[in-house]
Write an enzyme that holds these catalytic residues in place. Structure first.
Site, short mmCIF file in Angstrom:
data_model
loop_
_atom_site.label_atom_id
_atom_site.label_comp_id
_atom_site.label_asym_id
_atom_site.label_seq_id
_atom_site.Cartn_x
_atom_site.Cartn_y
_atom_site.Cartn_z
N ASP A 111 0.85 -1.20 0.00
CA ASP A 111 0.00 0.00 0.00
C ASP A 111 0.88 1.25 0.00
OD1 ASP A 111 -2.22 -1.62 0.14
OD2 ASP A 111 -2.72 -1.13 2.22
N ASP A 132 -11.56 -4.79 6.96
CA ASP A 132 -10.85 -6.08 7.01
C ASP A 132 -10.64 -6.52 8.45
OD1 ASP A 132 -10.66 -5.93 4.22
OD2 ASP A 132 -8.77 -4.83 4.34
O1 RIB Z 1 -9.25 -2.90 2.52
C1 RIB Z 1 -8.08 -2.15 2.47
C2 RIB Z 1 -7.16 -2.68 1.41
O2 RIB Z 1 -7.74 -2.49 0.15
C3 RIB Z 1 -5.82 -1.99 1.34
O3 RIB Z 1 -4.87 -2.55 2.21
C4 RIB Z 1 -5.47 -2.09 -0.15
O4 RIB Z 1 -4.39 -2.90 -0.41
C5 RIB Z 1 -6.74 -2.58 -0.84
O5 RIB Z 1 -6.65 -3.89 -1.19
#
Ligand code: RIB
Length: 294
Positions: free
Chosen positions: A12, A243
């Protein structure tokens, strides 16, 4: 009991900006940092930090070693993460002063999953195991079909919501977790009750979690529908908060917790995650989350 997560791994690149860049505009970023991320990796890290046994399968390029280290350091089994001849997936993430983000994704190695790799990882799973998928890799539809045929509990986070969702037959799913943008694209509805009703009509046996950021989250499994308010938090970066919620929620459900307890734990974990910069590195360990709950 374990969970096999076939998921993306991204580097990222995070840019601090005053507003999201507009068409035709050149915008200077105040700060740039590189963090470990990818929805798949973030969810595996959250699951493992919450205490679940996690096997991650996915692909990185030669430049993806730090992503494998990040999973390993959180306690994730990385034997099925392969290094392929493609650049590692990456995300360009703009973060506003209030923590909101906009993400541009490059899949790279994340779309190099093979049938052979899929079978090898699935062969490690048995009765009672779970399979987790997101929409950042290839083979998602096949994986859902194969996992369900093998009797695994298939969980899907249909993110990002794009045309590749059409490859997935949602009838294979035991549980689906989405935010309001993904929900609108799946159901055509925008109001939480209407979203949950529409999804339930179409997929009666699939449990649903709808996350709404500061608006909390809804759970519905056809027998109970409950709302979990968000824990108050001063957000600096919301990347990976969903997440974190997903990983903690699933870890608790796998451990046999009631949905209400799983939602509360997940909500507390996400509230901690938004107070820190980055994605995977912002995900709290179980001890910290439990402290917030007492
Ligand atoms: O949900 C966040 C993620 O979305 C980030 O870490 C980025 O890599 C994208 O996949």
């Amino acid at each position: 009991m374990k969970i096999l997560n076939f998921g993306s791994l991204n580097l990222d690149r995070v840019y601090a900006v005053e507003h999201f860049v507009q068409e035709g505009e050149t915008l200077s970023a105040g700060r740039m940092e590189t963090h470990c991320g990818g929805k798949g990796l973030n969810q595996s890290v959250a699951l493992a930090r919450a205490g679940a046994s996690v096997l991650h399968a996915g692909c990185v390029g030669e430049d993806g070693g730090q992503l494998i280290d990040c999973l390993r350091e959180s306690g994730v089994d990385v034997r099925h993460v392969q290094t392929v001849d493609q650049p590692t997936g990456h995300a360009v993430i703009q973060v506003l002063p209030g923590g909101q983000n906009g993400i541009l994704l490059f899949s790279g190695a994340n779309r190099c999953l093979t049938e052979q790799g899929m079978e090898a990882a699935l062969a490690e799973c048995g009765a009672g195991d779970w399979l987790l998928l997101q929409n950042e890799t290839n083979l998602t539809g096949r994986l859902a079909e194969r996992g369900a045929a093998q009797g695994l509990k298939v969980v899907f986070n249909p993110s990002p919501a794009d045309s590749r969702l059409n490859e997935v037959d949602f009838h294979h799913l035991s549980c689906c977790l989405f935010n309001e943008i993904e929900a609108a694209s799946l159901t055509g509805e925008t109001e939480p009750q209407a979203i949950l009703d529409a999804f339930r009509r179409q997929y009666p046996s699939c449990a649903t979690v709808l996350t709404l950021g500061a608006g909390g989250a809804w759970y519905d499994d056809g027998e109970q529908r409950l709302h979990q308010p968000a824990f108050p938090a001063k957000a600096v970066d919301t990347t990976g908060a969903g997440d974190t919620f997903t990983g903690y929620f699933l870890a608790a459900m796998m451990a046999g917790d009631a949905p209400g307890r799983a939602m509360r734990l997940a909500s507390a974990a996400a509230a901690l995650a938004v107070t820190r910069k980055g994605a995977a590195n912002a995900i709290p360990w179980r001890e910290e989350v439990e402290k917030l709950l007492v």
